[in-house]
Scaffold this motif. Structure first.
Motif, PDB file in Angstrom:
ATOM      1  N   GLU A  14       0.750  -1.284   0.162  1.00  0.00           N
ATOM      2  CA  GLU A  14       0.029   0.162   0.126  1.00  0.00           C
ATOM      3  C   GLU A  14       0.656   1.352  -0.027  1.00  0.00           C
ATOM      4  O   GLU A  14       0.509   2.224  -0.564  1.00  0.00           O
ATOM      5  CB  GLU A  14      -1.029  -0.041   1.258  1.00  0.00           C
ATOM      6  N   PRO A  15       2.016   1.274   0.605  1.00  0.00           N
ATOM      7  CA  PRO A  15       2.752   2.750   0.793  1.00  0.00           C
ATOM      8  C   PRO A  15       3.353   2.978  -0.671  1.00  0.00           C
ATOM      9  O   PRO A  15       3.871   3.907  -1.007  1.00  0.00           O
ATOM     10  CB  PRO A  15       3.683   2.518   1.611  1.00  0.00           C
ATOM     11  N   TYR A  16       3.363   2.139  -1.653  1.00  0.00           N
ATOM     12  CA  TYR A  16       4.408   2.082  -2.700  1.00  0.00           C
ATOM     13  C   TYR A  16       3.585   2.141  -3.935  1.00  0.00           C
ATOM     14  O   TYR A  16       4.164   2.821  -4.944  1.00  0.00           O
ATOM     15  CB  TYR A  16       5.130   0.910  -2.963  1.00  0.00           C
ATOM     16  N   PHE A  17       2.255   1.753  -4.157  1.00  0.00           N
ATOM     17  CA  PHE A  17       1.730   1.583  -5.225  1.00  0.00           C
ATOM     18  C   PHE A  17       0.033   1.329  -4.987  1.00  0.00           C
ATOM     19  O   PHE A  17      -0.362   0.609  -3.889  1.00  0.00           O
ATOM     20  CB  PHE A  17       2.148   0.692  -6.493  1.00  0.00           C
ATOM     21  N   ASP A  18      -0.739   1.474  -6.110  1.00  0.00           N
ATOM     22  CA  ASP A  18      -2.241   1.011  -6.282  1.00  0.00           C
ATOM     23  C   ASP A  18      -2.427  -0.412  -5.910  1.00  0.00           C
ATOM     24  O   ASP A  18      -2.094  -0.887  -7.242  1.00  0.00           O
ATOM     25  CB  ASP A  18      -2.913   1.862  -7.180  1.00  0.00           C
ATOM     26  N   ILE A  19      -2.801  -0.947  -4.963  1.00  0.00           N
ATOM     27  CA  ILE A  19      -2.887  -2.558  -4.857  1.00  0.00           C
ATOM     28  C   ILE A  19      -3.886  -3.294  -5.776  1.00  0.00           C
ATOM     29  O   ILE A  19      -3.804  -4.110  -6.109  1.00  0.00           O
ATOM     30  CB  ILE A  19      -2.912  -2.848  -3.446  1.00  0.00           C
ATOM     31  N   LYS A  20      -5.012  -2.274  -6.252  1.00  0.00           N
ATOM     32  CA  LYS A  20      -5.858  -2.844  -7.161  1.00  0.00           C
ATOM     33  C   LYS A  20      -5.088  -2.913  -8.397  1.00  0.00           C
ATOM     34  O   LYS A  20      -5.570  -3.563  -9.304  1.00  0.00           O
ATOM     35  CB  LYS A  20      -6.841  -1.571  -7.329  1.00  0.00           C
ATOM     36  N   LYS A  21      -3.918  -2.539  -8.689  1.00  0.00           N
ATOM     37  CA  LYS A  21      -3.201  -2.926  -9.898  1.00  0.00           C
ATOM     38  C   LYS A  21      -2.150  -3.849  -9.893  1.00  0.00           C
ATOM     39  O   LYS A  21      -1.375  -3.974 -10.429  1.00  0.00           O
ATOM     40  CB  LYS A  21      -2.696  -1.346 -10.573  1.00  0.00           C
ATOM     41  N   ALA A  22      -2.098  -4.662  -8.730  1.00  0.00           N
ATOM     42  CA  ALA A  22      -0.903  -5.636  -8.289  1.00  0.00           C
ATOM     43  C   ALA A  22      -1.190  -6.803  -9.242  1.00  0.00           C
ATOM     44  O   ALA A  22      -2.273  -7.301  -9.497  1.00  0.00           O
ATOM     45  CB  ALA A  22      -1.158  -6.054  -6.845  1.00  0.00           C
ATOM     46  N   ALA A  23      -0.338  -7.421  -9.757  1.00  0.00           N
ATOM     47  CA  ALA A  23      -0.593  -8.439 -10.721  1.00  0.00           C
ATOM     48  C   ALA A  23       0.951  -9.543 -10.321  1.00  0.00           C
ATOM     49  O   ALA A  23       1.901  -9.478 -10.878  1.00  0.00           O
ATOM     50  CB  ALA A  23       0.074  -8.056 -12.201  1.00  0.00           C
ATOM     51  N   PRO A  24       0.674 -10.338  -9.373  1.00  0.00           N
ATOM     52  CA  PRO A  24       1.894 -11.183  -8.965  1.00  0.00           C
ATOM     53  C   PRO A  24       1.843 -12.398  -9.955  1.00  0.00           C
ATOM     54  O   PRO A  24       1.069 -12.667 -10.838  1.00  0.00           O
ATOM     55  CB  PRO A  24       1.179 -11.982  -7.820  1.00  0.00           C
ATOM     56  N   THR A  25       3.065 -12.830 -10.152  1.00  0.00           N
ATOM     57  CA  THR A  25       3.508 -14.091 -11.110  1.00  0.00           C
ATOM     58  C   THR A  25       3.637 -15.055 -10.116  1.00  0.00           C
ATOM     59  O   THR A  25       4.382 -15.265  -9.421  1.00  0.00           O
ATOM     60  CB  THR A  25       4.811 -13.495 -11.714  1.00  0.00           C
ATOM     61  N   LEU A  26       2.543 -16.201 -10.248  1.00  0.00           N
ATOM     62  CA  LEU A  26       2.640 -17.357  -9.657  1.00  0.00           C
ATOM     63  C   LEU A  26       3.416 -18.232 -10.542  1.00  0.00           C
ATOM     64  O   LEU A  26       2.815 -18.426 -11.706  1.00  0.00           O
ATOM     65  CB  LEU A  26       1.113 -17.669  -9.363  1.00  0.00           C
ATOM     66  N   ILE A  27       3.755 -19.501 -10.162  1.00  0.00           N
ATOM     67  CA  ILE A  27       4.546 -20.532 -10.964  1.00  0.00           C
ATOM     68  C   ILE A  27       3.951 -21.706 -10.383  1.00  0.00           C
ATOM     69  O   ILE A  27       3.622 -22.106  -9.411  1.00  0.00           O
ATOM     70  CB  ILE A  27       6.028 -20.794 -10.713  1.00  0.00           C
ATOM     71  N   LEU A  28       3.256 -22.283 -11.307  1.00  0.00           N
ATOM     72  CA  LEU A  28       2.127 -23.464 -11.278  1.00  0.00           C
ATOM     73  C   LEU A  28       2.944 -24.946 -11.905  1.00  0.00           C
ATOM     74  O   LEU A  28       3.637 -24.550 -13.050  1.00  0.00           O
ATOM     75  CB  LEU A  28       0.983 -23.260 -11.898  1.00  0.00           C
TER      76      LEU A  28
END
Length: 149
Positions: free
Chosen positions: A34-48
Motif C-alpha cells: 500500500e505505501p508504494y503503489f495502487d494495490i488494485k493494480k497488483a499482478a503477482p506472477t505465480l509459478i504452477l
C-alpha cells in the motif's frame, strides 16, 4: 535469471514503458504494498506445476483466491497446483515471492482483466524492487500461451 540492471536494459531495448520502484522491505502482502503503489493494480506472477511442466500465471490481485480445479479444466491440464519452491528456483533462478513479470523464461497464462489498466505492478526479480509496467508490454515480452478471461 536477470539482474535488475539487465531487466532495465532489456525493457529499454524493447521500448517498454516502465519504472522500477525501490522499497525498504520485501512486499509479502497487499498491506505491505500500500505505501508504494495502487494495490488494485497488483499482478503477482505465480509459478504452477502442470502435467506439462512449469508455467507462470500473471493474474490480477483483484481476482482473490484462484480455483485451481476450474483453471485445470479451462486450460486442459490434468495436473495443476502451486509449484514446489525448489523446482521454481532450479528452473527460473528466482525464489517464489520475487518472480519477475518479465524474465522468468516460462510459458505464461495472462489475466486479460489486467489489459484494462494503464499500469500493473509486479515482481522485478529482486524482493526490494517492484516493476511498474504497461500490461501490453508484459504480454509482448512473455511467451503467453493462454489468456485467463
Amino acid at each position: 535469471m536477470l539482474t535488475l540492471e539487465e531487466l532495465e536494459h532489456y525493457l529499454l531495448q524493447n521500448d517498454s514503458t516502465f519504472e522500477i520502484i525501490a522499497h525498504q522491505t520485501p512486499i509479502h502482502s497487499t498491506i505491505d504494498a500500500e505505501p508504494y503503489f495502487d494495490i488494485k493494480k497488483a499482478a503477482p506472477t505465480l509459478i504452477l506445476q502442470t502435467n506439462l511442466g512449469l508455467i507462470a500465471l500473471i493474474a490480477s490481485s483483484q481476482r482473490g483466491r484462484l480455483d485451481f480445479n476450474s483453471l485445470k479444466l479451462a486450460f486442459g491440464y490434468t495436473k495443476l497446483k502451486m509449484a514446489d519452491k525448489k523446482a521454481v528456483v532450479e528452473r527460473t533462478g528466482y525464489y517464489p515471492g520475487a518472480i519477475p513479470l518479465i524474465g522468468h523464461g516460462l510459458p505464461c497464462i495472462f489475466d486479460t482483466s489486467l489489459l484494462a489498466l494503464d499500469y500493473i505492478y509486479g515482481g522485478s526479480g529482486d524482493e526490494l524492487h517492484t516493476l511498474k509496467i504497461v500490461p501490453d508490454d508484459v504480454v509482448r515480452l512473455n511467451n503467453v500461451t493462454a489468456f485467463l478471461e
